[in-house]
Write a protein that holds these residues in place. Structure first.
Motif: not given
Length: 284
Positions: A265-269, A228-234, A249-263, A239-241
């Motif tokens: 993506h968190v598994v991959t992270a 994993p590159s430093e950018d991928e790790i960051d 807050g009761g939400q099922g998705v988040a947004v990071v860098d303008g992109k949707i983050v779902e569960n 994404q996890i945070a």
């Protein structure tokens, strides 16, 4: 260590007939070693190579590196004795060349018992049977034998490896479906670091866990490309945070860098961070 996070970035072939090479491998920063009794050993050295390798593995000193012994084919004059010896060498797995069906692995297992097995995927029939081979209960990993496969397919060399893509893709699907390790074939021009880097990046983007190598000079390029590159790790950490904050807050998705983050993506992270931690542990 989880096989999905345990690193197999660099998998170096070492000729088992060369004591100096066997000794040097103890200090190389590789994730795994294929101790070769097959292609890298001439016919008149086969029996001596077996004894030389047995002595080296008994002496130890290979640390956390995964130790894989590649046999001669069971249909060769040396395969049976190779398998019998390898089962007692204290290696981590046994690699069988030119696997064409699960029956080839069954035949090996009759000699080696419950030892973990790896399969060289290098024939058209083997590629067609990749799913069944990957599902074998003792199979731990697959190694692409791209030189032999190219010969069998009668393809022309292309830097983009387009003629091999069907075979590479079929084996990748089979390995991922069964959760086994799969490493890419060798890059023959061992002095061409730029070409190696390009092929490593291609393999990593396709989903390979690492690359087989023929020379120590290739190790660093593969280790960097498949980590994993430093950018991928960051990004993974952010994404996890963000997802954890959204979930609180009761939400099922988040947004990071303008992109949707779902569960998913968190598994991959989390896998990216686990792999980075595993690489740090192995490197230490």
């Amino acid at each position: 260590m989880n096989p999905r996070t345990r690193p197999y970035r660099s998998v170096l072939y070492i000729p088992s007939s060369k004591p100096r090479a066997l000794d040097k491998a103890r200090n190389l920063p590789v994730d795994a070693i294929i101790f070769d009794l097959e292609d890298a050993v001439s016919p008149d050295e086969k029996e001596n190579a077996r004894d030389t390798l047995s002595g080296a593995l008994k002496e130890g000193g290979y640390g956390a590196r995964i130790k894989i012994v590649r046999l001669n084919g069971l249909d060769s004059p040396w395969g049976q004795a190779d398998a019998e010896a390898a089962a007692k060498m204290g290696c981590d797995a046994i690699l069988l060349p030119k696997v064409s069906s699960p029956g080839d692995l069954d035949a090996l297992a009759k000699i080696t018992g419950d030892m973990p097995l790896w399969a060289m995927m290098e024939t058209p029939r083997g590629i067609l049977n990749a799913a069944a081979i990957a599902a074998h209960p003792l199979l731990q990993g697959m190694v692409m034998g791209t030189n032999d496969l190219a010969k069998e397919l009668q393809v022309r060399f292309r830097p983009d490896r387009l003629p091999l893509m069907a075979g590479l893709g079929q084996c990748l699907l089979a390995a991922k479906a069964e959760g086994v390790i799969i490493v890419d074939g060798v890059y023959n021009a061992f002095k061409d670091a730029e070409g190696l880097q390009s092929e490593c990046i291609q393999g990593r983007d396709m989903g390979f866990d690492g690359k087989t190598l023929i020379h120590p000079a290739q190790v660093e390029v593969a280790n960097v490309a498949f980590a994993p590159s430093e950018d991928e790790i960051d990004l993974a950490r952010r994404q996890i945070a963000a997802f954890d904050e959204a979930a609180a807050g009761g939400q099922g998705v988040a947004v990071v860098d303008g992109k949707i983050v779902e569960n998913l993506h968190v598994v991959t992270a989390r896998e990216i961070l686990a792999k980075a931690d595993a690489i740090a542990t192995v490197s230490a």
